[in-house]
Design an enzyme around this catalytic site. Structure first.
Site, PDB file in Angstrom:
ATOM      1  N   CYS A  28     -46.456   9.797  54.241  1.00  0.00           N
ATOM      2  CA  CYS A  28     -46.626   8.426  54.743  1.00  0.00           C
ATOM      3  C   CYS A  28     -45.296   7.667  54.745  1.00  0.00           C
ATOM      4  CB  CYS A  28     -47.649   7.724  53.861  1.00  0.00           C
ATOM      5  SG  CYS A  28     -47.785   5.949  54.096  1.00  0.00           S
ATOM      6  N   CYS A  53     -45.329   4.343  52.897  1.00  0.00           N
ATOM      7  CA  CYS A  53     -45.382   4.606  51.455  1.00  0.00           C
ATOM      8  C   CYS A  53     -43.984   4.886  50.906  1.00  0.00           C
ATOM      9  CB  CYS A  53     -46.288   5.797  51.162  1.00  0.00           C
ATOM     10  SG  CYS A  53     -48.003   5.583  51.640  1.00  0.00           S
TER      11      CYS A  53
END
Length: 104
Positions: free
Chosen positions: A29, A32
């Protein structure tokens, strides 16, 4: 203070903390990866007040399901073992700090 890594869905330390922040992420991600250094910075800044944790949603699927994590990054603030606030999605450092300070 470093951010502690949760493995095997084990939330023993998280549950015991008076105030804790959990960053639920995935290695694939992009947002993230962008928020991780911000969480690390907060962990240094607030080391005396809050315990910081992170958990890979893919490796801790039971935990992600239990916490109803549907999107990542998912940053969850706990007080006395209960969810007090949550933020989903990327925030820059100022936004995350404002949300965090307003909830601790």
């Amino acid at each position: 203070m470093a951010v502690k890594v949760i493995t095997n869905n084990d939330t023993t330390e998280l549950d015991a903390a008076k105030i804790a922040l959990l960053d639920v992420f995935a290695t694939w991600c992009g947002p993230c990866k962008a928020i991780a250094p911000i969480v690390e910075e907060l962990s240094e800044e607030f080391a005396d007040k809050v315990e910081f944790f992170k958990a890979d949603a893919d490796e801790n699927g039971e935990l992600a399901k239990k916490l109803r994590v549907m999107s990542i990054p998912n940053v969850i603030l706990f007080k006395d073992g209960k969810i007090a606030s949550r933020h989903v999605g990327f925030q820059d450092a100022d936004e995350l700090r404002t949300w965090f300070e307003g909830n601790i």
